[in-house]
Design a protein around this motif. Structure first.
Motif, mmCIF file in Angstrom:
data_model
loop_
_atom_site.group_PDB
_atom_site.id
_atom_site.type_symbol
_atom_site.label_atom_id
_atom_site.label_comp_id
_atom_site.label_asym_id
_atom_site.label_seq_id
_atom_site.Cartn_x
_atom_site.Cartn_y
_atom_site.Cartn_z
ATOM 1 N N GLU A 1 -1.186 26.650 15.557
ATOM 2 C CA GLU A 1 -2.014 25.514 15.990
ATOM 3 C C GLU A 1 -2.279 25.580 17.489
ATOM 4 O O GLU A 1 -2.083 24.607 18.219
ATOM 5 C CB GLU A 1 -1.345 24.185 15.608
ATOM 6 N N SER B 1 8.151 29.738 16.877
ATOM 7 C CA SER B 1 8.377 28.778 15.795
ATOM 8 C C SER B 1 9.708 28.922 15.058
ATOM 9 O O SER B 1 10.117 28.016 14.346
ATOM 10 C CB SER B 1 7.253 28.882 14.756
ATOM 11 N N TYR B 2 10.370 30.073 15.175
ATOM 12 C CA TYR B 2 11.631 30.271 14.438
ATOM 13 C C TYR B 2 12.696 30.904 15.344
ATOM 14 O O TYR B 2 13.314 31.917 14.983
ATOM 15 C CB TYR B 2 11.391 31.171 13.211
ATOM 16 N N SER C 1 15.649 30.450 16.025
ATOM 17 C CA SER C 1 17.021 30.661 15.544
ATOM 18 C C SER C 1 17.161 32.009 14.831
ATOM 19 O O SER C 1 18.271 32.475 14.579
ATOM 20 C CB SER C 1 17.452 29.528 14.607
ATOM 21 N N SER D 1 10.630 30.779 7.044
ATOM 22 C CA SER D 1 11.256 29.491 6.749
ATOM 23 C C SER D 1 12.371 29.653 5.708
ATOM 24 O O SER D 1 13.436 29.038 5.821
ATOM 25 C CB SER D 1 10.188 28.512 6.258
ATOM 26 N N GLU D 2 12.125 30.506 4.716
ATOM 27 C CA GLU D 2 13.148 30.777 3.699
ATOM 28 C C GLU D 2 14.373 31.453 4.320
ATOM 29 O O GLU D 2 15.502 31.177 3.926
ATOM 30 C CB GLU D 2 12.580 31.671 2.589
ATOM 31 N N GLU E 1 15.368 31.074 7.394
ATOM 32 C CA GLU E 1 16.058 29.996 8.124
ATOM 33 C C GLU E 1 16.931 29.171 7.193
ATOM 34 O O GLU E 1 18.041 28.787 7.557
ATOM 35 C CB GLU E 1 15.012 29.054 8.732
ATOM 36 N N ASN E 2 16.412 28.914 6.005
ATOM 37 C CA ASN E 2 17.175 28.113 5.032
ATOM 38 C C ASN E 2 18.237 28.931 4.309
ATOM 39 O O ASN E 2 18.834 28.453 3.347
ATOM 40 C CB ASN E 2 16.226 27.506 3.986
ATOM 41 N N GLU E 3 18.422 30.154 4.750
ATOM 42 C CA GLU E 3 19.431 31.053 4.190
ATOM 43 C C GLU E 3 19.247 31.301 2.693
ATOM 44 O O GLU E 3 20.197 31.472 1.950
ATOM 45 C CB GLU E 3 20.842 30.520 4.475
ATOM 46 N N GLN E 4 17.998 31.304 2.269
ATOM 47 C CA GLN E 4 17.706 31.547 0.864
ATOM 48 C C GLN E 4 17.563 33.041 0.563
ATOM 49 O O GLN E 4 17.451 33.430 -0.588
ATOM 50 C CB GLN E 4 16.411 30.824 0.450
ATOM 51 N N MET F 1 7.155 24.403 21.233
ATOM 52 C CA MET F 1 6.978 23.462 20.133
ATOM 53 C C MET F 1 7.910 22.246 20.258
ATOM 54 O O MET F 1 7.697 21.236 19.620
ATOM 55 C CB MET F 1 7.221 24.145 18.792
ATOM 56 N N ARG F 2 8.952 22.371 21.062
ATOM 57 C CA ARG F 2 9.873 21.236 21.225
ATOM 58 C C ARG F 2 9.200 20.115 21.991
ATOM 59 O O ARG F 2 8.483 20.353 22.940
ATOM 60 C CB ARG F 2 11.089 21.674 22.023
ATOM 61 N N LEU F 3 9.484 18.897 21.574
ATOM 62 C CA LEU F 3 8.835 17.764 22.217
ATOM 63 C C LEU F 3 9.445 17.455 23.575
ATOM 64 O O LEU F 3 8.763 16.977 24.471
ATOM 65 C CB LEU F 3 8.936 16.531 21.302
ATOM 66 N N MET G 1 8.491 11.417 19.569
ATOM 67 C CA MET G 1 8.186 11.526 18.139
ATOM 68 C C MET G 1 7.845 10.167 17.549
ATOM 69 O O MET G 1 6.948 10.054 16.715
ATOM 70 C CB MET G 1 9.380 12.144 17.398
ATOM 71 N N LYS H 1 -2.021 15.047 12.662
ATOM 72 C CA LYS H 1 -0.707 15.101 13.308
ATOM 73 C C LYS H 1 -0.796 15.768 14.688
ATOM 74 O O LYS H 1 -0.212 15.298 15.660
ATOM 75 C CB LYS H 1 0.278 15.856 12.418
#
Lengths: 139, 455
Positions: free
Chosen positions: B29, B151-152, B154, B283-284, B286-289, B360-362, B373, B397
């Motif tokens: 974005e 964006s990721y 971590s 994203s997956e 990150e979610n440890e999937q 991206m952090r506010l 936020m 948004k």
């Protein structure tokens, strides 16, 4: 400090949208700059909750309340309720029908995973009325 | 983050009509339309080239070197990306490409695919020794690396801690050229033949090198016509073509998605391509999937590097051609020894850690972020949730966020403005209620307009 509140509807029987709410919650937590492990724990727990609602409870809704020290999440449905909570909490115990298992869901890890990734978990369930799971995550 | 950071992806204001195509497709974005022109938010742009691909008016372009720049150096080396080999019809021998580059004016060539084979060899070792319980993520695609940092963040520790094949090839090519010519390093020009703008940016602005080591990037699409000419001349000559190719199947396969993974010789991997798919996979992770996997290959472009915005051929056709081209190649070039690895350590591995970009952090602290936020959410609730883009932001948004950050105004939303005036008693307010582009008219409004017509 005024907490941040959000509410999401989880629609029933639609796996394609399951994960939408947890995805949005995750994005919000990341924008807030929260620690990656907190973000991950919430994302995993809420996603499990969303899937449960789709499989067992004809959907429901998710309420999020973010405070400076704690995130509270309420997963509420008007489904059949859980007959034996203790059993449902056991890893591998599943009542999911075969068609759901064929999709790779319903492995009986939903509630155990939610417990594993949250700091607090309360289940309020009544047969024929519905289930409300309240989760707490420390920041 | 430095505002003056180099970006390859640029805007040509004269060509931009201010349409909304790009803002909707940007994965971070990073684009807003203002005063009839698209603006790229530099801190958010990852140079993936998606906007170049989707802009119908060709108003986005990739800044890169022109071929003439090679006369600035006494000796020049071309670093062809393996994706270059997939661009030519009926090509059965990549040596024509390499000899063609020399005919064009380069003094020598060094295939990036050779360095890719070294990365593959070391990655196999790393996977074996990986005890983190988490998959290693490929660090070869610079747009993916930048996406992760924006964006990721971590996931940065999961990136393969090796420099990209292009960078390793550059270091090796320079060493070879110095040994061969006796020239000083600054007299040697190393040019990457690039399939994408992200690599142009990575060259000027390396994420994991102390300083740039490549002198420039020339686009595949720019040299394509000249190179084809030289190649067909070589073919017409009928002379035996010089055997310049040193890489094998593995290196050449890196040009397309799945190639880097296939080089690992087992199947416990995942390879995803296309920036939206890449986002979902990240994203997956990150979610440890995806913790059961050993390796994850991610390419921002469709089909991998052959899908880059600066290539000449359709990615699927190029991918297919590589299948033919690599058929008779040996599996890999020369084996890279432990001694060589030890000697090359400095340029094989990261010279500095990639940094997280917290754009991206506010806010820096949670309380401020929560306050911001809260304001964003409150504003967002007032917006129509149509994500129509007419405010110039990709979604309601993002407009809400822009307003809170001071970059936009609530009146940028035509629905908010309209509602405000329509409720007033000003003359003309009733007319305003009826003026709306077709998709946004409600049924009732349509009926009113129709009955007026028949009056």
């Amino acid at each position: 400090m005024e907490p941040i509140r959000m509410k999401y509807e989880v629609r029933s029987d639609d796996f394609s949208v399951a994960g939408e709410a947890s995805g949005k919650i995750k994005r919000t937590l990341k924008d807030l700059g929260l620690d990656a492990s907190v973000v991950r724990n919430v994302a995993i727990a809420v996603y499990e909750g969303e899937i449960n609602m789709v499989i067992h409870a004809n959907g429901g809704y998710i309420e999020v309340e973010i405070n400076p020290d704690k995130i509270k999440i309420v997963l509420k449905d008007s489904g059949p309720g859980i007959p034996d909570v203790e059993k449902a909490m056991q890893a591998g115990f599943s009542t999911a029908p075969e068609n759901i298992r064929a999709l790779g869901f319903g492995a009986g890890m939903g509630l155990p995973n939610i417990k594993k990734y949250s700091d607090e978990m309360y289940i309020d369930t009544e047969l024929g009325v519905g289930t409300t799971i309240t989760l707490g995550f420390n920041i | 983050m430095d505002k003056n950071i180099f970006h390859s992806v640029r805007m040509d204001e004269d060509k931009c009509l201010g349409c909304m195509n790009c803002i909707k497709h940007c994965p971070t974005e990073a684009i807003r339309v203002r005063d009839g022109k698209a603006n790229i938010i530099k801190e958010k742009c990852i140079d993936c080239g998606k906007c170049i691909e989707v802009c119908p008016h060709h108003a986005k372009y990739a800044e890169r070197e022109r071929l003439q720049k090679i006369i600035d150096f006494k000796y020049t080396v071309a670093l062809p990306a393996p994706s270059l080999y997939g661009q030519f019809k009926n090509l059965e021998d990549a040596n024509y490409v390499l000899a063609g580059l020399i005919k064009m004016g380069f003094d020598s060539v060094f295939e990036v695919s050779c360095a890719a084979e070294i990365v593959s060899q070391i990655t196999r070792e790393k996977i074996k020794n990986n005890k983190t319980g988490k998959p290693i993520i490929s660090s070869a695609c610079p747009a993916v690396c930048r996406l992760i940092s924006v964006s990721y963040p971590s996931l940065l520790p999961q990136l393969l801690d090796m420099n990209a094949p292009m960078e390793i090839a550059a270091a090796m090519a320079r060493r070879e050229a110095i040994e061969k010519t006796g020239l000083k390093s600054e007299d040697i020009g190393i040019f990457f033949i690039t399939p994408c703008p992200a690599k142009v940016t990575a060259i000027k602005n390396p994420m994991t090198l102390r300083e740039p080591i490549i002198d420039g990037a020339v686009a595949i699409s720019d040299i394509y016509p000249v190179l084809v000419q030289q190649m067909s001349r070589l073919a017409k000559d009928g002379k035996e073509i010089e055997d310049l190719q040193r890489s094998g199947k593995i290196g050449v396969s890196w040009a397309a998605s799945g190639g880097e993974s296939a080089a690992l010789f087992h199947d416990n991997y995942l390879a995803a391509d296309g920036i939206e798919n890449v986002k979902e996979i990240l994203s997956e992770i990150e979610n440890e999937q995806l913790n059961g996997l050993d390796f994850i290959e991610l390419n921002a472009c469709t089909c991998g590097c052959v899908g880059g915005a600066l290539t000449a051929e359709n990615p699927f056709i190029a991918k297919r051609r590589l299948q033919i081209l690599r058929k008779y190649l040996p599996v890999s070039g020369e084996h890279y020894t432990k001694e060589q690895e030890e000697a090359d350590k400095d340029f094989l591995y990261w010279q500095k850690q990639p940094e997280a970009n917290n754009i991206m952090r506010l806010a820096d602290n949670l309380k401020d972020a929560m306050r911001i936020m809260g304001e964003i959410n409150e504003l967002e609730a007032k917006l129509p949730q149509l994500d129509c883009g007419t405010c110039g932001a990709p979604s309601c948004k993002s407009l809400a966020e822009d307003i809170v950050r001071g970059f936009a105004d609530i009146h940028d939303c035509m629905f908010c403005t309209r509602n405000e005036y329509a409720q007033s008693q000003e003359p003309g307010a009733s007319l305003l209620r009826e003026i709306l582009p077709a998709p946004f008219r409600t049924r009732k409004e349509n009926k009113n307009a129709d009955s007026k017509k028949s009056d």
